[in-house]
Motif scaffolding. Structure first.
Motif, PDB file in Angstrom:
ATOM      1  N   VAL A 150      40.370   8.875  12.757  1.00 23.90           N
ATOM      2  CA  VAL A 150      40.054   9.841  11.713  1.00 23.90           C
ATOM      3  C   VAL A 150      41.325  10.059  10.898  1.00 23.90           C
ATOM      4  N   GLU A 151      41.170  10.026   9.588  1.00 19.21           N
ATOM      5  CA  GLU A 151      42.292  10.345   8.717  1.00 19.21           C
ATOM      6  C   GLU A 151      42.062  11.752   8.196  1.00 19.21           C
ATOM      7  N   VAL A 152      42.953  12.643   8.543  1.00 21.91           N
ATOM      8  CA  VAL A 152      42.785  14.052   8.202  1.00 21.91           C
ATOM      9  C   VAL A 152      43.028  14.238   6.709  1.00 21.91           C
ATOM     10  N   THR A 153      41.999  14.762   6.026  1.00 21.56           N
ATOM     11  CA  THR A 153      42.109  14.990   4.587  1.00 21.56           C
ATOM     12  C   THR A 153      42.105  16.459   4.216  1.00 21.56           C
ATOM     13  N   ALA A 154      41.570  17.311   5.085  1.00 23.56           N
ATOM     14  CA  ALA A 154      41.526  18.751   4.796  1.00 23.56           C
ATOM     15  C   ALA A 154      41.682  19.530   6.094  1.00 23.56           C
ATOM     16  N   CYS A 155      42.378  20.645   6.000  1.00 22.69           N
ATOM     17  CA  CYS A 155      42.563  21.489   7.174  1.00 22.69           C
ATOM     18  C   CYS A 155      42.220  22.932   6.839  1.00 22.69           C
ATOM     19  N   ALA A 156      41.472  23.544   7.720  1.00 21.22           N
ATOM     20  CA  ALA A 156      41.183  24.974   7.638  1.00 21.22           C
ATOM     21  C   ALA A 156      41.943  25.660   8.765  1.00 21.22           C
ATOM     22  N   ARG A 157      41.570  26.870   9.062  1.00 21.57           N
ATOM     23  CA  ARG A 157      42.302  27.639  10.068  1.00 21.57           C
ATOM     24  C   ARG A 157      42.172  27.040  11.477  1.00 21.57           C
ATOM     25  N   GLU A 158      40.956  26.688  11.892  1.00 26.23           N
ATOM     26  CA  GLU A 158      40.740  26.221  13.256  1.00 26.23           C
ATOM     27  C   GLU A 158      40.380  24.754  13.365  1.00 26.23           C
ATOM     28  N   ALA A 159      40.021  24.121  12.269  1.00 29.78           N
ATOM     29  CA  ALA A 159      39.594  22.726  12.341  1.00 29.78           C
ATOM     30  C   ALA A 159      40.057  21.969  11.109  1.00 29.78           C
ATOM     31  N   CYS A 160      40.278  20.696  11.318  1.00 27.79           N
ATOM     32  CA  CYS A 160      40.586  19.795  10.223  1.00 27.79           C
ATOM     33  C   CYS A 160      39.449  18.792  10.122  1.00 27.79           C
ATOM     34  N   SER A 161      39.357  18.127   8.984  1.00 22.53           N
ATOM     35  CA  SER A 161      38.271  17.164   8.809  1.00 22.53           C
ATOM     36  C   SER A 161      38.766  15.965   8.034  1.00 22.53           C
ATOM     37  N   GLY A 162      37.961  14.910   8.107  1.00 16.46           N
ATOM     38  CA  GLY A 162      38.275  13.682   7.396  1.00 16.46           C
ATOM     39  C   GLY A 162      37.268  12.610   7.733  1.00 16.46           C
ATOM     40  N   PRO A 163      37.401  11.459   7.096  1.00 15.55           N
ATOM     41  CA  PRO A 163      36.462  10.364   7.367  1.00 15.55           C
ATOM     42  C   PRO A 163      36.768   9.677   8.701  1.00 15.55           C
ATOM     43  N   TYR A 164      35.696   9.237   9.353  1.00 10.20           N
ATOM     44  CA  TYR A 164      35.805   8.563  10.648  1.00 10.20           C
ATOM     45  C   TYR A 164      35.581   7.075  10.440  1.00 10.20           C
ATOM     46  N   THR A 165      36.512   6.265  10.955  1.00 12.81           N
ATOM     47  CA  THR A 165      36.398   4.811  10.905  1.00 12.81           C
ATOM     48  C   THR A 165      36.211   4.296  12.323  1.00 12.81           C
ATOM     49  N   PRO A 166      35.079   3.627  12.611  1.00 13.90           N
ATOM     50  CA  PRO A 166      34.819   3.178  13.994  1.00 13.90           C
ATOM     51  C   PRO A 166      35.683   1.994  14.400  1.00 13.90           C
ATOM     52  N   ARG A 167      35.927   1.918  15.708  1.00 17.77           N
ATOM     53  CA  ARG A 167      36.650   0.774  16.283  1.00 17.77           C
ATOM     54  C   ARG A 167      35.834   0.059  17.344  1.00 17.77           C
ATOM     55  N   THR A 168      34.811   0.687  17.856  1.00 18.11           N
ATOM     56  CA  THR A 168      34.006   0.087  18.913  1.00 18.11           C
ATOM     57  C   THR A 168      32.667  -0.354  18.353  1.00 18.11           C
ATOM     58  N   PRO A 169      32.076  -1.407  18.936  1.00 24.04           N
ATOM     59  CA  PRO A 169      30.767  -1.839  18.480  1.00 24.04           C
ATOM     60  C   PRO A 169      29.715  -0.754  18.742  1.00 24.04           C
ATOM     61  N   GLY A 170      28.815  -0.576  17.812  1.00 25.56           N
ATOM     62  CA  GLY A 170      27.771   0.422  17.955  1.00 25.56           C
ATOM     63  C   GLY A 170      28.143   1.777  17.394  1.00 25.56           C
ATOM     64  N   SER A 171      29.388   1.965  17.063  1.00 25.87           N
ATOM     65  CA  SER A 171      29.834   3.225  16.472  1.00 25.87           C
ATOM     66  C   SER A 171      29.603   3.170  14.965  1.00 25.87           C
ATOM     67  N   THR A 172      29.156   4.267  14.390  1.00 28.67           N
ATOM     68  CA  THR A 172      28.881   4.292  12.955  1.00 28.67           C
ATOM     69  C   THR A 172      29.942   5.094  12.227  1.00 28.67           C
ATOM     70  N   ALA A 173      30.246   4.643  11.030  1.00 31.29           N
ATOM     71  CA  ALA A 173      31.219   5.349  10.199  1.00 31.29           C
ATOM     72  C   ALA A 173      30.606   6.670   9.728  1.00 31.29           C
ATOM     73  N   ARG A 174      31.440   7.662   9.593  1.00 34.98           N
ATOM     74  CA  ARG A 174      30.996   8.970   9.113  1.00 34.98           C
ATOM     75  C   ARG A 174      31.918   9.412   7.988  1.00 34.98           C
ATOM     76  N   ALA A 175      31.330  10.025   6.990  1.00 34.40           N
ATOM     77  CA  ALA A 175      32.124  10.489   5.849  1.00 34.40           C
ATOM     78  C   ALA A 175      32.992  11.686   6.217  1.00 34.40           C
ATOM     79  N   ARG A 176      32.516  12.517   7.162  1.00 35.59           N
ATOM     80  CA  ARG A 176      33.280  13.710   7.525  1.00 35.59           C
ATOM     81  C   ARG A 176      33.026  14.066   8.993  1.00 35.59           C
ATOM     82  N   VAL A 177      34.104  14.177   9.745  1.00 34.30           N
ATOM     83  CA  VAL A 177      34.059  14.670  11.115  1.00 34.30           C
ATOM     84  C   VAL A 177      35.097  15.778  11.248  1.00 34.30           C
TER      85      VAL A 177
END
Length: 164
Positions: free
Chosen positions: A59-86
């Motif tokens: 995950v590349e952190v693009t935004a941070c709030a008080r308790e959580a940060c978020s960013g896009p998820y890039t999979p490395r394992t087969p069967g894992s799906t990319a997500r725009a925000r985690v």
């Protein structure tokens, strides 16, 4: 008082009963603290420790709030799906950095993997080890065992702090 007992014997018996009560009650408190630490750690530890068959990636952190940060998820394992925000806990993550993560099943929440994630997952146990050491030293009067518990707790928390 039982008629056949002398006052000294009765006093000795009551002191022994009080001592047994103290040991049992303080032992129960120390055990409860340790169980609570494992319970609190186990909410994230299995995902970080047992990664086989789980979705892993970065995950590349693009935004941070008080308790959580978020960013896009890039999979490395087969069967894992990319997500725009985690979401990832904001503890020791910085905006603009990429981190290896494991996806919590059924959610868009990710947990840090590797040594830093493992140590962070077990940090509540480190705190409970420190608390239990005080109970063991004061309530059970077992100073050596208390020092072992305290040393283990300090080592775990220090390693988690340095790894993050």
């Amino acid at each position: 008082m039982i008629p056949a007992m002398s006052p000294a014997t009765a006093r000795t018996a009551s002191v022994a009963a009080l001592r047994l009560g103290r040991v049992v009650s303080m032992g129960a408190v120390a055990a409860l603290l340790l169980i609570a630490g494992v319970w609190a750690s186990w909410s994230t530890a299995p995902y970080v420790l047992l990664t086989k068959g789980r979705e892993r990636g970065t995950v590349e952190v693009t935004a941070c709030a008080r308790e959580a940060c978020s960013g896009p998820y890039t999979p490395r394992t087969p069967g894992s799906t990319a997500r725009a925000r985690v979401e990832i806990d904001s503890v020791a993550v910085r905006k603009g950095h990429a981190y290896d993560v494991v996806v919590k099943p059924g959610t868009d929440q990710v947990l840090r993997s590797g040594p830093a994630g493992i140590l962070y997952a077990w940090a509540p146990l480190g705190g409970s080890l420190l608390l239990a050491s005080v109970v063991v030293a004061g309530g059970l009067r077992r100073t050596r065992a208390a020092w072992v518990l305290a040393g283990s707790g300090v080592a775990l928390l220090t390693a988690a702090f340095l790894a993050l």
